[in-house]
Design a protein around this motif. Structure first.
Motif, PDB file in Angstrom:
ATOM      1  N   GLU A 101      10.098   0.562  -3.925  1.00 55.75           N
ATOM      2  CA  GLU A 101       9.009  -0.036  -3.147  1.00 55.75           C
ATOM      3  C   GLU A 101       8.606  -1.396  -3.720  1.00 55.75           C
ATOM      4  OE1 GLU A 101       7.426   0.853  -0.436  1.00 55.75           O
ATOM      5  OE2 GLU A 101       8.425   2.768  -0.088  1.00 55.75           O
ATOM      6  N   VAL A 102       8.471  -1.462  -5.040  1.00 53.25           N
ATOM      7  CA  VAL A 102       8.033  -2.700  -5.673  1.00 53.25           C
ATOM      8  C   VAL A 102       9.095  -3.782  -5.552  1.00 53.25           C
ATOM      9  CG1 VAL A 102       7.417  -3.771  -7.875  1.00 53.25           C
ATOM     10  CG2 VAL A 102       6.426  -1.575  -7.243  1.00 53.25           C
ATOM     11  N   LEU A 103      10.357  -3.435  -5.788  1.00 51.26           N
ATOM     12  CA  LEU A 103      11.428  -4.428  -5.716  1.00 51.26           C
ATOM     13  C   LEU A 103      11.619  -4.942  -4.286  1.00 51.26           C
ATOM     14  CD1 LEU A 103      14.090  -2.928  -8.164  1.00 51.26           C
ATOM     15  CD2 LEU A 103      12.482  -4.798  -8.578  1.00 51.26           C
ATOM     16  N   THR A 104      11.492  -4.040  -3.324  1.00 48.34           N
ATOM     17  CA  THR A 104      11.600  -4.462  -1.922  1.00 48.34           C
ATOM     18  C   THR A 104      10.481  -5.429  -1.556  1.00 48.34           C
ATOM     19  OG1 THR A 104      12.655  -2.361  -1.330  1.00 48.34           O
ATOM     20  CG2 THR A 104      11.673  -3.646   0.469  1.00 48.34           C
ATOM     21  N   TRP A 105       9.267  -5.101  -2.007  1.00 52.73           N
ATOM     22  CA  TRP A 105       8.127  -5.992  -1.765  1.00 52.73           C
ATOM     23  C   TRP A 105       8.334  -7.345  -2.436  1.00 52.73           C
ATOM     24  CZ3 TRP A 105       4.931  -7.788  -5.735  1.00 52.73           C
ATOM     25  CH2 TRP A 105       3.807  -8.518  -5.331  1.00 52.73           C
ATOM     26  N   ALA A 106       8.798  -7.334  -3.703  1.00 47.53           N
ATOM     27  CA  ALA A 106       8.993  -8.584  -4.441  1.00 47.53           C
ATOM     28  C   ALA A 106      10.054  -9.451  -3.774  1.00 47.53           C
ATOM     29  CB  ALA A 106       9.381  -8.274  -5.883  1.00 47.53           C
ATOM     30  N   ARG A 107      11.128  -8.848  -3.303  1.00 46.71           N
ATOM     31  CA  ARG A 107      12.176  -9.626  -2.632  1.00 46.71           C
ATOM     32  C   ARG A 107      11.652 -10.236  -1.341  1.00 46.71           C
ATOM     33  NH1 ARG A 107      17.512  -6.510  -0.826  1.00 46.71           N
ATOM     34  NH2 ARG A 107      15.949  -5.582   0.559  1.00 46.71           N
ATOM     35  N   GLY A 108      10.888  -9.439  -0.578  1.00 48.32           N
ATOM     36  CA  GLY A 108      10.338  -9.943   0.675  1.00 48.32           C
ATOM     37  C   GLY A 108       9.359 -11.077   0.478  1.00 48.32           C
ATOM     38  N   ARG A 109       8.631 -11.083  -0.640  1.00 48.64           N
ATOM     39  CA  ARG A 109       7.641 -12.122  -0.918  1.00 48.64           C
ATOM     40  C   ARG A 109       8.215 -13.274  -1.748  1.00 48.64           C
ATOM     41  NH1 ARG A 109       2.108 -10.446  -0.841  1.00 48.64           N
ATOM     42  NH2 ARG A 109       1.706 -12.554  -1.667  1.00 48.64           N
ATOM     43  N   GLY A 110       9.468 -13.108  -2.191  1.00 50.35           N
ATOM     44  CA  GLY A 110      10.049 -14.118  -3.062  1.00 50.35           C
ATOM     45  C   GLY A 110       9.392 -14.164  -4.424  1.00 50.35           C
TER      46      GLY A 110
ATOM     47  N   PRO B  33       0.808  -1.222   0.000  1.00 51.70           N
ATOM     48  CA  PRO B  33       0.000   0.000   0.000  1.00 51.70           C
ATOM     49  C   PRO B  33       0.840   1.271   0.000  1.00 51.70           C
ATOM     50  CG  PRO B  33       0.044  -0.973   2.186  1.00 51.70           C
ATOM     51  CD  PRO B  33       0.733  -1.957   1.276  1.00 51.70           C
ATOM     52  N   ALA B  34       2.130   1.158   0.291  1.00 54.46           N
ATOM     53  CA  ALA B  34       2.984   2.349   0.370  1.00 54.46           C
ATOM     54  C   ALA B  34       2.966   3.105  -0.944  1.00 54.46           C
ATOM     55  CB  ALA B  34       4.419   1.945   0.711  1.00 54.46           C
ATOM     56  N   ALA B  35       2.960   4.423  -0.830  1.00 47.81           N
ATOM     57  CA  ALA B  35       3.017   5.326  -1.993  1.00 47.81           C
ATOM     58  C   ALA B  35       1.828   5.137  -2.940  1.00 47.81           C
ATOM     59  CB  ALA B  35       4.329   5.148  -2.761  1.00 47.81           C
TER      60      ALA B  35
END
Length: 318
Positions: free
Chosen positions: A280-289, A251-253
């Motif tokens: 934001e998107v890359l950080t989310w994708a890395r965290g979710r694998g 939900p960020a940004a």
């Protein structure tokens, strides 16, 4: 360090051009525009078909009088009233030229030179536009692109201080277009002030110091290419793996609010801060694998900005 501000060679204030009578039977092709072009600058005037570009340029060239408003060239000269003082200092390449078709290239340039104050030598003018090998060819046997080169030779024959180029590369192949760009760059380097109209947005990107986008007789945007592009959102695109959609984005940004899905299932995010959104998107994708297929991050192009301006202005009342 002292910064030298160049004077304006063109100053336009409240400029209108109307065709026909007052009322519904008439048409305002140019509607109160303001414009300034500095000495030594290349200024590109862009717009959709019927935007008012050619109508504006014809006023600047002194081919018609404004319905309302003022035009001042070279610090105070009116292009109609002061035509005898303005004309020797300007060169004009019209959108559609006209030549005696039975004359050769050299004969055409020589004829034009006889009407020009202190013209370039004929050989120099022909060589400058890449027609030296065609100098003895009749105009009627030239290609469309070659005729445009001949137009340019005649427009620059008198070494003008101010040069108007109306769609100068129409009909040219890519090689001819790029060669003409080099000629235009050289003229600007030599100090010629140039006002250019073009439908080729790449041409404006390559050549213009400043540009304005016209639509429906008004100037909708003005500035450098970077200024105009920066006012429009960048795009981050990718494909999510099966089972995930835009609602799963962080939900960020306001990423979810800015997300759209194309017909082929590609997620596209419209953003005014490409670096932050991508992070934001890359950080989310890395965290979710999550693997983001076809990841593409890009700033808006001049073409995208132009289309958005034209589309937005079309929806607004005239």
């Amino acid at each position: 360090m002292t910064v030298t501000i160049q004077p304006n060679v063109i100053e336009v204030t409240g400029l209108w051009r109307r065709y026909g009578p007052e009322g519904p039977r008439g048409f305002d092709a140019v509607r109160g525009i303001e414009l300034a072009v500095r000495k030594g600058e290349l200024f590109a005037l862009l717009g959709t078909n019927g935007a008012g570009k050619t109508s504006t340029v014809e006023l600047l060239e002194g081919l018609a009088r404004p319905t309302k408003g003022t035009i001042r060239l070279f610090g105070g000269l009116d292009p109609v009233r002061d035509r005898k003082r303005v004309r020797p200092r300007t060169g004009v390449m019209l959108q559609h030229g006209g030549f005696p078709t039975d004359l050769t290239v050299s004969e055409t340039v020589r004829m034009w030179a006889s009407c020009t104050t202190a013209p370039r030598p004929v050989g120099e003018a022909v060589s400058m536009v890449g027609l030296a090998g065609r100098k003895d060819v009749a105009v009627k046997n030239l290609s469309g692109g070659e005729k445009r080169r001949l137009d340019l030779a005649l427009a620059t024959l008198g070494r003008p201080e101010l040069l108007f180029l109306d769609e100068p590369t129409t009909g040219m192949d890519p090689e001819g277009r790029h060669d003409t760009w080099q000629i235009i760059r050289r003229l600007r380097t030599e100090g010629t002030t140039i006002l250019l109209t073009t439908h080729y947005l790449e041409e404006a990107e390559q050549l213009a110091d400043q540009l304005a986008v016209m639509h429906a007789g008004r100037i909708a945007a003005t500035g450098t290419v970077d200024d105009i592009v920066a006012a429009h959102p960048s795009t981050l695109g990718f494909r999510l793996p099966p089972g995930l959609g835009p609602d799963d984005l962080p939900p960020a940004a306001d990423l979810r609010a800015e997300a759209g899905v194309t017909a082929d299932g590609r997620v596209e995010l419209s953003t005014g801060d490409l670096q932050h959104t991508t992070t934001e998107v890359l950080t989310w994708a890395r965290g979710r694998g999550v693997v983001l297929h076809g990841l593409d991050a890009r700033s808006a192009s001049l073409e995208e900005a132009f289309l958005r301006i034209a589309g937005k202005e079309t929806k607004e009342p005239a």
